[in-house]
Design an enzyme around this catalytic site. Structure first.
Site, PDB file in Angstrom:
ATOM      1  CB  SER A   1      -0.621   0.268   1.225  1.00  0.00           C
ATOM      2  OG  SER A   1      -1.622  -1.033   1.227  1.00  0.00           O
TER       3      SER A   1
HETATM    4  N1  SAH Z   1      -0.973  -3.205   3.149  1.00  0.00           N
HETATM    5  C1  SAH Z   1      -0.538  -4.999   2.457  1.00  0.00           C
HETATM    6  C2  SAH Z   1      -1.580  -4.753   1.133  1.00  0.00           C
HETATM    7  C3  SAH Z   1      -1.671  -5.758   0.186  1.00  0.00           C
HETATM    8  S1  SAH Z   1      -2.175  -5.848  -0.678  1.00  0.00           S
HETATM    9  C4  SAH Z   1       0.882  -4.185   2.385  1.00  0.00           C
HETATM   10  O1  SAH Z   1       1.081  -3.030   2.389  1.00  0.00           O
HETATM   11  O2  SAH Z   1       1.480  -5.309   1.801  1.00  0.00           O
HETATM   12  C5  SAH Z   1      -3.985  -6.598   0.013  1.00  0.00           C
HETATM   13  C6  SAH Z   1      -3.993  -8.317  -0.098  1.00  0.00           C
HETATM   14  O3  SAH Z   1      -4.662  -8.347   0.949  1.00  0.00           O
HETATM   15  C7  SAH Z   1      -2.591  -8.994  -0.108  1.00  0.00           C
HETATM   16  O4  SAH Z   1      -1.894  -9.762  -0.257  1.00  0.00           O
HETATM   17  C8  SAH Z   1      -4.031 -10.318  -0.954  1.00  0.00           C
HETATM   18  O5  SAH Z   1      -3.684 -11.626  -1.241  1.00  0.00           O
HETATM   19  C9  SAH Z   1      -5.242  -9.691   0.703  1.00  0.00           C
HETATM   20  N2  SAH Z   1      -6.089 -10.920   0.027  1.00  0.00           N
HETATM   21  C10 SAH Z   1      -7.379 -10.066  -0.478  1.00  0.00           C
HETATM   22  N3  SAH Z   1      -7.940 -11.188  -0.067  1.00  0.00           N
HETATM   23  C11 SAH Z   1      -8.486 -11.673   1.105  1.00  0.00           C
HETATM   24  C12 SAH Z   1      -9.021 -12.514   2.365  1.00  0.00           C
HETATM   25  N4  SAH Z   1     -10.103 -12.904   2.095  1.00  0.00           N
HETATM   26  N5  SAH Z   1      -8.509 -13.200   3.593  1.00  0.00           N
HETATM   27  C13 SAH Z   1      -7.063 -12.483   3.578  1.00  0.00           C
HETATM   28  N6  SAH Z   1      -6.448 -11.559   2.609  1.00  0.00           N
HETATM   29  C14 SAH Z   1      -6.505 -11.321   1.461  1.00  0.00           C
END
Ligand code: SAH
Length: 220
Positions: A70
């Site tokens: 993010s």
């Molecule tokens: N805050 C993180 C954001 C990653 S993007 C960072 O800065 O790295 C969002 C993440 O949510 C992804 O890794 C994706 O795989 C995860 N995600 C999406 N749907 C999900 C779910 N139902 N349960 C758990 N994780 C999920």
């Protein structure tokens, strides 16, 4: 709460980091505690080498599996909103991804419970927590749309992926006095804050955002 020791991680200059903090301030982030944690957390450690040189730009960056780390602004904003209702002890994070937001939270609350559906991302994030000696992070490989019922209720929940509608399970795992910060929507998304009061739930819409979708099921 744990703090990160940065000495010896000299990959980017202090000036580059200060510029990022100034940008966050210019965009309206005012919680000094949150700004301080962002200043001292090495974002480049959450990226593959090829991307690391862009770590202190205020942009979302690819982490593989079509997911992104993010943007610092949104991490700051969501963290500020989560803590705005007072100190949080037990916080659930949906979507560990790189673990960057997880690491920020771990320095600000007592215990972080973080759920990720893509196993390889979770494994990398786990290594980063170890490297940074953040010992108050608990990880689960599961579909976070269902929360983490065995560990709830939580007095804070933060989602880094957007559902079309807020999952009922997340609302139920919010303790009274608890706060949920979550992007909601499809093509157009809005960041929402939901407070659980003794009477029910109060929802506020904060601003337009752009997150990856919350998906169901898990990936090995
Ligand atoms: N805050 C993180 C954001 C990653 S993007 C960072 O800065 O790295 C969002 C993440 O949510 C992804 O890794 C994706 O795989 C995860 N995600 C999406 N749907 C999900 C779910 N139902 N349960 C758990 N994780 C999920």
């Amino acid at each position: 709460m744990t703090s990160v020791d940065l000495n010896g991680i000299g990959m980017t200059s202090q000036r580059t980091r200060e510029r990022l903090i100034q940008r966050l301030v210019d965009q309206g982030i005012s919680d000094m505690v949150v700004l301080d944690v962002i200043r001292t957390t090495p974002r480049h450690l959450f990226l593959d080498e090829a991307m690391a040189h862009r770590a202190y730009e205020d942009v979302a960056l690819p982490i593989g599996f079509q997911q992104t780390l993010s943007q610092p602004y949104i991490v700051a904003r969501m963290t500020e909103l989560l803590l705005g209702a007072g100190p949080r002890r037990r916080v659930l994070e949906i979507g560990t991804g790189s673990g960057y937001q997880t690491a920020i939270l771990a320095q600000l609350v007592e215990e972080v419970y973080s759920v990720e559906r893509i196993k390889p991302l979770q494994q990398k994030a786990r290594q980063r927590m170890r490297r940074l000696r953040l010992r108050n992070v608990h990880m689960n490989h599961a579909d976070g749309g269902m929360g983490w019922p065995e560990r709830g209720p939580f007095d804070g929940i933060l989602a880094a992926a957007a559902p079309e509608h807020i999952p009922e399970d997340l609302l139920q795992q919010l303790a009274p006095g608890g706060r949920l910060v979550i992007p909601v929507g499809g093509a157009s998304q809005h960041l929402q804050v939901v407070d659980r009061t003794h009477e029910g739930y109060e929802t506020r819409i904060i601003e337009e955002v752009n997150f990856v979708p919350l998906r169901s099921g898990t990936v090995r």
